[in-house]
Design a protein around this motif. Structure first.
Motif, PDB file in Angstrom:
ATOM      1  N   GLN A  74      70.699  -4.197  49.797  1.00  0.00           N
ATOM      2  CA  GLN A  74      72.099  -4.051  50.180  1.00  0.00           C
ATOM      3  C   GLN A  74      72.225  -3.351  51.526  1.00  0.00           C
ATOM      4  OE1 GLN A  74      75.088  -4.901  49.316  1.00  0.00           O
ATOM      5  NE2 GLN A  74      74.785  -5.918  47.334  1.00  0.00           N
ATOM      6  N   LEU A  75      71.398  -2.340  51.755  1.00  0.00           N
ATOM      7  CA  LEU A  75      71.455  -1.608  53.019  1.00  0.00           C
ATOM      8  C   LEU A  75      71.040  -2.497  54.188  1.00  0.00           C
ATOM      9  CD1 LEU A  75      72.091   1.213  54.109  1.00  0.00           C
ATOM     10  CD2 LEU A  75      69.678   1.772  53.886  1.00  0.00           C
ATOM     11  N   GLU A  76      70.025  -3.340  53.977  1.00  0.00           N
ATOM     12  CA  GLU A  76      69.611  -4.259  55.039  1.00  0.00           C
ATOM     13  C   GLU A  76      70.684  -5.309  55.310  1.00  0.00           C
ATOM     14  OE1 GLU A  76      65.884  -5.813  53.822  1.00  0.00           O
ATOM     15  OE2 GLU A  76      64.758  -3.981  54.283  1.00  0.00           O
ATOM     16  N   ALA A  77      71.387  -5.758  54.263  1.00  0.00           N
ATOM     17  CA  ALA A  77      72.475  -6.722  54.462  1.00  0.00           C
ATOM     18  C   ALA A  77      73.607  -6.098  55.272  1.00  0.00           C
ATOM     19  CB  ALA A  77      72.981  -7.211  53.108  1.00  0.00           C
ATOM     20  N   ALA A  81      75.162  -6.960  59.195  1.00  0.00           N
ATOM     21  CA  ALA A  81      76.568  -7.077  59.583  1.00  0.00           C
ATOM     22  C   ALA A  81      76.909  -6.136  60.732  1.00  0.00           C
ATOM     23  CB  ALA A  81      77.457  -6.796  58.379  1.00  0.00           C
ATOM     24  N   LEU A  82      76.337  -4.908  60.717  1.00  0.00           N
ATOM     25  CA  LEU A  82      76.651  -3.937  61.763  1.00  0.00           C
ATOM     26  C   LEU A  82      76.085  -4.347  63.123  1.00  0.00           C
ATOM     27  CD1 LEU A  82      76.094  -0.559  59.862  1.00  0.00           C
ATOM     28  CD2 LEU A  82      78.266  -1.571  60.579  1.00  0.00           C
ATOM     29  N   LYS A  83      75.054  -5.170  63.126  1.00  0.00           N
ATOM     30  CA  LYS A  83      74.481  -5.601  64.405  1.00  0.00           C
ATOM     31  C   LYS A  83      75.461  -6.426  65.221  1.00  0.00           C
ATOM     32  CE  LYS A  83      69.501  -5.609  63.579  1.00  0.00           C
ATOM     33  NZ  LYS A  83      68.269  -6.461  63.529  1.00  0.00           N
ATOM     34  N   PHE A 106      68.494  -0.241  58.939  1.00  0.00           N
ATOM     35  CA  PHE A 106      69.842   0.314  59.094  1.00  0.00           C
ATOM     36  C   PHE A 106      69.929   1.219  60.328  1.00  0.00           C
ATOM     37  CE2 PHE A 106      72.680   3.954  58.277  1.00  0.00           C
ATOM     38  CZ  PHE A 106      73.892   3.289  58.237  1.00  0.00           C
ATOM     39  N   ILE A 107      68.933   2.081  60.507  1.00  0.00           N
ATOM     40  CA  ILE A 107      68.942   2.977  61.661  1.00  0.00           C
ATOM     41  C   ILE A 107      68.821   2.176  62.958  1.00  0.00           C
ATOM     42  CG2 ILE A 107      67.639   4.790  62.841  1.00  0.00           C
ATOM     43  CD1 ILE A 107      69.286   5.841  60.553  1.00  0.00           C
ATOM     44  N   ALA A 132      62.756  11.951  61.780  1.00  0.00           N
ATOM     45  CA  ALA A 132      62.239  11.233  62.941  1.00  0.00           C
ATOM     46  C   ALA A 132      63.099  10.009  63.257  1.00  0.00           C
ATOM     47  CB  ALA A 132      60.793  10.817  62.683  1.00  0.00           C
ATOM     48  N   LEU A 133      63.529   9.283  62.213  1.00  0.00           N
ATOM     49  CA  LEU A 133      64.398   8.128  62.434  1.00  0.00           C
ATOM     50  C   LEU A 133      65.728   8.541  63.057  1.00  0.00           C
ATOM     51  CD1 LEU A 133      63.820   6.173  59.085  1.00  0.00           C
ATOM     52  CD2 LEU A 133      62.859   5.639  61.337  1.00  0.00           C
TER      53      LEU A 133
END
Length: 556
Positions: A74-77, A81-83, A106-107, A132-133
């Protein structure tokens, strides 16, 4: 009639209807469509069902998913969208059980998206690798202004990683690092980052373990910072060392307006140090210093600094601290002349025993010396006035009676104390020589006490200088992470030894600890500039009275 009623009802409904959102532009519709399309395609690719809540929020300015337990797919999906989405400006993913191994895409999407201005990742398990991320995102993101990382399991060693991102960021305005386990090393690193950062305005470091050299380095960084206006470092352990750094920071910083040091083990000794800095500061508007062992004496000292100095403080928060009635009188006096409010935990009838400053009673012999100065008479004249028969000596009771009739401001007990001092060398009548020796003894004792006070002040200045210059230097060497996510540089500690010279009188053993009672003992004490200078005797005879009078007159 029906038409009128329907019009009225429509009017009433319109008055209570929520304000409709602004109409979407063609670009907003395009972004909304792109975001939803990217999200649904990725969900279909991974074989998961799209979330209706996410689809609805992709068409707004905020993406708020709190307490939902978002998994990796879900986080990768959402990252996909945020890209492509340029409409969302606020992302809140607090308390979702996010872990660093699930957050890389996500980061990366957040780093590439320059339109998100506020990001909340609080109450997630970011830990060391997550730091670090986040640091890499802070370093490269061009639009992020608010970042909340409260309770993200950051440790002391993560301070260096966060510092690398903050030093090269000039956009973040608000940063929340509260409720982590940042300690001395992290405080040092954040302090160096603040010295280089120019954009940060609000910093929250509450509920950590910053103390010792970490607190000192932090406030040294704020001293050099020219933008920070609000600092919350409550519920740490700054103690006396931190109070010294706060005082030094307040004397030089002119941008800090809100300072919260609630529950930081700041006692009445540390309050005196902070008060010195507060007197010379004109930018601070709000000071929260409650739930500390301030005592009624410390509260009054702090308020006195606000009243006497150039301070423009508008609110003083002493939650959990009791005060005495003069505190309220002084606070109301300040409030009548400018804007000023205060909070405390109630009024008590008298000072706390701990930290109370008791005025030392004046020595009876000092009262006699003050009487001579005010009356502008010499000891010889006083003694001659007492000795009506010119015998050169007075009996004990007669001497007390003469002092009483002369109007000396002494009680019966004090007169007996003076008599005991003059007859300390042995029994007998009170002679002029004994009176002169008593005055000399009192003068030298006062000089000695003044010398001890000066030495204490010097030792305290040395202690403060040692605290401010004894902080740790920034770490050198490699600043990369190993495969296990551990720093390749080793942490070294160089703590400052600040054993409480304020509380230990033994630290000021510069002079003999026993106060001499007689002139002979005083002259034997090896104390600089307290011994009477012995001049070479000139040839010729001098009257005894003139010689004694000359020795006493020099003491005045």
């Amino acid at each position: 009639m029906e038409d009128d009623s329907s019009v009225d009802n429509d009017g009433d409904n319109d008055s209570f209807a929520p304000t409709p959102p602004p109409p979407l532009t063609d670009r907003d519709r395009h972004n909304k469509h792109l975001g939803r399309t990217a999200y649904t395609r990725y969900c279909k690719k991974c074989g998961i069902d799209p979330s209706k809540r996410v689809l609805a929020m992709l068409g707004t300015n905020e993406l708020v998913l709190v307490h939902r337990g978002i998994d990796k797919l879900q986080l990768e999906a959402i990252a996909a969208a945020l890209k492509v989405n340029e409409q969302i400006t606020c992302v809140n993913f607090s308390n979702n059980g996010l872990r660093p191994q699930n957050m890389e895409k996500f980061i990366q999407a957040m780093t590439d998206n320059e339109f998100v201005a506020e990001l909340n990742l609080s109450q997630n398990y970011l830990s060391h690798f997550g730091a670090a991320l986040v640091s890499n995102m802070i370093k490269n993101h061009k639009g992020l202004t608010v970042l909340k990382l409260s309770n993200c399991q950051f440790e002391d060693r993560d301070g260096l990683i966060l510092r690398l991102g903050l030093e090269e960021n000039d956009r973040i305005v608000e940063l929340d690092l509260s409720k982590n386990t940042l300690e001395e090393d992290a405080g040092v690193q954040i302090g160096f980052a603040l010295g280089a950062n120019t954009s940060l305005r609000v910093l929250n470091l509450s509920w950590n373990n910053i103390r010792g050299t970490g607190g000192v380095a932090l406030f040294k960084g704020i001293k050099r910072n020219c933008g920070l206006s609000t600092l919350d470092i409550s519920w740490n352990g700054l103690g006396y060392e931190g109070a010294v750094a706060i005082s030094d920071c307040l004397q030089h910083n002119n941008t800090l307006e809100v300072l919260d040091v609630t529950s930081n083990r700041i006692n009445w000794h540390a309050i005196e140090v902070i008060a010195k800095g507060l007197r010379r500061n004109s930018s601070l508007k709000v000071l929260k210093i409650g739930h500390n062992p301030v005592t009624t004496t410390g509260a009054l000292t702090l308020l006195q600094a606000v009243k006497d100095g150039i301070s423009q403080l508008e609110h003083l928060d002493l939650a959990g601290v009791q005060v005495i009635k003069p505190f309220e009188y002084m606070a109301n006096y300040i409030g009548e002349r400018r804007r000023f409010t205060y909070d405390h935990d109630g009024v008590v009838p008298s000072h706390d025993v701990v930290g109370q400053k008791l005025e030392r009673a004046m020595d009876p012999m000092r009262k006699v010396m003050n009487f001579l100065q005010e009356s502008q008479i010499r000891p010889l004249e006083l003694f001659r006035d007492f000795d009506k028969q010119q015998s050169g000596a007075l009996m004990n009771m007669m001497f007390v009676e003469r002092m009483r009739k002369a109007g000396l401001p002494l009680t019966e007990y004090e007169m007996n104390v003076i008599l005991q001092q003059l007859l300390d060398d042995g029994p007998g009548a009170v002679e002029y020589k004994k009176l002169v020796r008593g005055i000399q003894h009192q003068t030298l004792l006062e000089r000695r006490e003044k010398y001890i006070e000066l030495q204490k002040e010097e030792e305290l200045k040395k202690l403060h200088k040692k605290i401010l210059t004894g902080d740790k230097q920034p770490q050198q060497g490699s600043k990369t992470l190993t495969a296990e996510g551990k720093l390749s540089t080793s942490m070294t500690r160089t703590p400052t030894d600040t054993r409480s010279l304020v509380h230990q009188s033994s630290s000021f053993e510069i002079l003999p600890p026993i106060i001499p009672k007689t002139m002979a003992e005083l002259e034997m004490a090896d104390v600089p500039f307290l011994k009477t200078s012995k001049k070479k005797k000139k040839k010729g005879k001098k009257k005894k009275g003139r010689k004694s009078h000359s020795a006493v007159s020099k003491l005045f």
